[in-house]
Design a protein around this motif. Structure first.
Motif, short mmCIF file in Angstrom:
data_model
loop_
_atom_site.label_atom_id
_atom_site.label_comp_id
_atom_site.label_asym_id
_atom_site.label_seq_id
_atom_site.Cartn_x
_atom_site.Cartn_y
_atom_site.Cartn_z
N VAL A 33 -4.39 -88.11 -30.37
CA VAL A 33 -3.28 -88.39 -31.27
C VAL A 33 -3.59 -90.05 -31.49
N VAL A 35 -2.19 -93.68 -32.85
CA VAL A 35 -1.00 -94.15 -32.90
C VAL A 35 -1.45 -95.56 -33.71
N SER A 37 0.09 -98.17 -37.24
CA SER A 37 1.11 -98.98 -37.70
C SER A 37 0.75 -99.01 -39.52
N THR A 51 -3.97 -97.14 -38.02
CA THR A 51 -4.18 -95.59 -38.07
C THR A 51 -5.54 -95.12 -38.58
N VAL A 78 0.38 -90.56 -35.54
CA VAL A 78 1.99 -91.34 -35.67
C VAL A 78 1.06 -92.74 -36.26
N TYR A 80 3.25 -95.13 -37.25
CA TYR A 80 4.26 -96.22 -37.59
C TYR A 80 4.03 -96.85 -36.12
N LEU A 100 9.57 -95.82 -30.21
CA LEU A 100 8.27 -95.38 -30.30
C LEU A 100 7.90 -94.85 -28.92
N PHE A 103 9.72 -91.35 -28.68
CA PHE A 103 8.93 -90.32 -29.63
C PHE A 103 7.58 -89.94 -28.99
N LEU A 104 6.97 -90.70 -28.70
CA LEU A 104 5.59 -90.35 -28.24
C LEU A 104 5.38 -89.51 -26.78
N VAL A 107 6.19 -86.05 -28.12
CA VAL A 107 5.15 -85.51 -28.48
C VAL A 107 4.03 -84.84 -27.34
N PHE A 121 -3.40 -90.75 -26.28
CA PHE A 121 -3.04 -91.45 -27.37
C PHE A 121 -3.92 -92.58 -27.60
N ASN A 123 -4.93 -95.85 -29.65
CA ASN A 123 -4.03 -97.12 -30.20
C ASN A 123 -4.91 -98.30 -30.63
#
Length: 269
Positions: A33, A35, A37, A51, A78, A80, A100, A103-104, A107, A121, A123
């Motif tokens: 996933v 993550v 911005s 992203t 994701v 944002y 954030l 939400f994560l 998920v 995740f 990032n």
């Protein structure tokens, strides 16, 4: 960097029957996933750079994980994040860190409840508050069921370029090279070649308590040397970011399988 196996499947493009077949096949099934911005990256890179880089690294890592017998799925990103440092520039779309994290966390729990073995995740948005928010989402999940792949972790930062390690790397040579490799059409190349070097270290500024690009003297929302970027360097960096992801996932799966694994273990900083 060659494509030795076919691309990892995009989870959102699978049918429910296809996903069910993967989940029942016996191999570990992992969601990658990204993550990112929506954040200014100078006058030469797109707002969705972070992203985009997460997706590109995930694609390469996904192929390598399939080679290892891990069913890696490219999950919807994701896009944002916490983007407070870029306040005052057009395109700085920031969300609160607790939102954030919540939400994560939801998920991750949803993927694990759906039968996946692990959620990673990815990032590449390196604002400290954002990184903390992402890591907090995995903090007390069962051992080995979630990980964070982020170059802010010391073990990965030291493998990257000199500009990255200097901290003068927001939309500079490091990120511009990566975008040249991942999505060259999105780099405003003529602008990038004409930009002067900016020798401002974000990491040093953050340690000194500075809170924004403007306060650091990043008047065009970049630092570093974008004019020095090359596609070849970007490909080499993508290779390193993919190695980071594969390692975090493999270590997570090993922890989940270990009989003496303990809660609270996770990606090292």
């Amino acid at each position: 960097m060659q494509d030795r196996v076919q691309a990892a499947p995009r989870l959102a493009e699978l049918t429910t029957a296809e996903l069910a077949a993967l989940l029942s096949a016996g191999a570990p099934c992992v969601a990658l996933v990204p993550v990112g911005s929506v954040e200014p990256h100078g006058p030469h890179l797109p707002l969705g750079t972070d992203t985009l880089l997460g997706e590109a690294a995930a694609e390469l890592a996904g192929r390598r994980l399939w080679e290892r017998g891990v069913a890696a799925l490219l999950a919807p990103p994701v896009g944002y994040g916490v983007t407070d440092f870029a306040a005052g520039f057009a395109g700085a779309i920031s969300i609160p860190a607790p939102a954030l994290t919540a939400f994560l966390r939801a998920v991750a729990e949803a993927y694990l409840s759906a039968g996946l073995s692990h959620v990673c995740f990815i990032n590449n948005h390196l604002e400290p508050e954002h990184d903390r928010a992402v890591r907090a989402a995995t903090g007390d999940l069962p051992p080995g069921r979630a990980s964070v792949a982020c170059p802010l972790a010391r073990r990965w930062a030291r493998t990257l370029s000199a500009e990255f390690r200097s901290g003068a790397c927001h939309a500079g040579r490091y990120e511009t090279s990566l975008v040249l490799a991942a999505a060259p059409a999105l780099v405003r190349k003529d602008i990038a070649r004409a930009l002067p070097d900016v020798g401002v270290s974000l990491s040093e500024g953050i340690k000194a308590g500075v809170k924004s690009f403007r306060a650091l003297g990043m008047d065009a929302a970049y630092t570093g040397a974008p004019r020095e970027a090359t596609e070849d360097e970007g490909r080499a960096l993508l290779d390193l970011l993919a190695t980071m992801i594969v390692t975090e996932v493999a270590e997570g799966l090993s922890r989940a399988a270990a009989p003496d694994s303990r809660p609270g273990q996770g990606s090292g900083r």
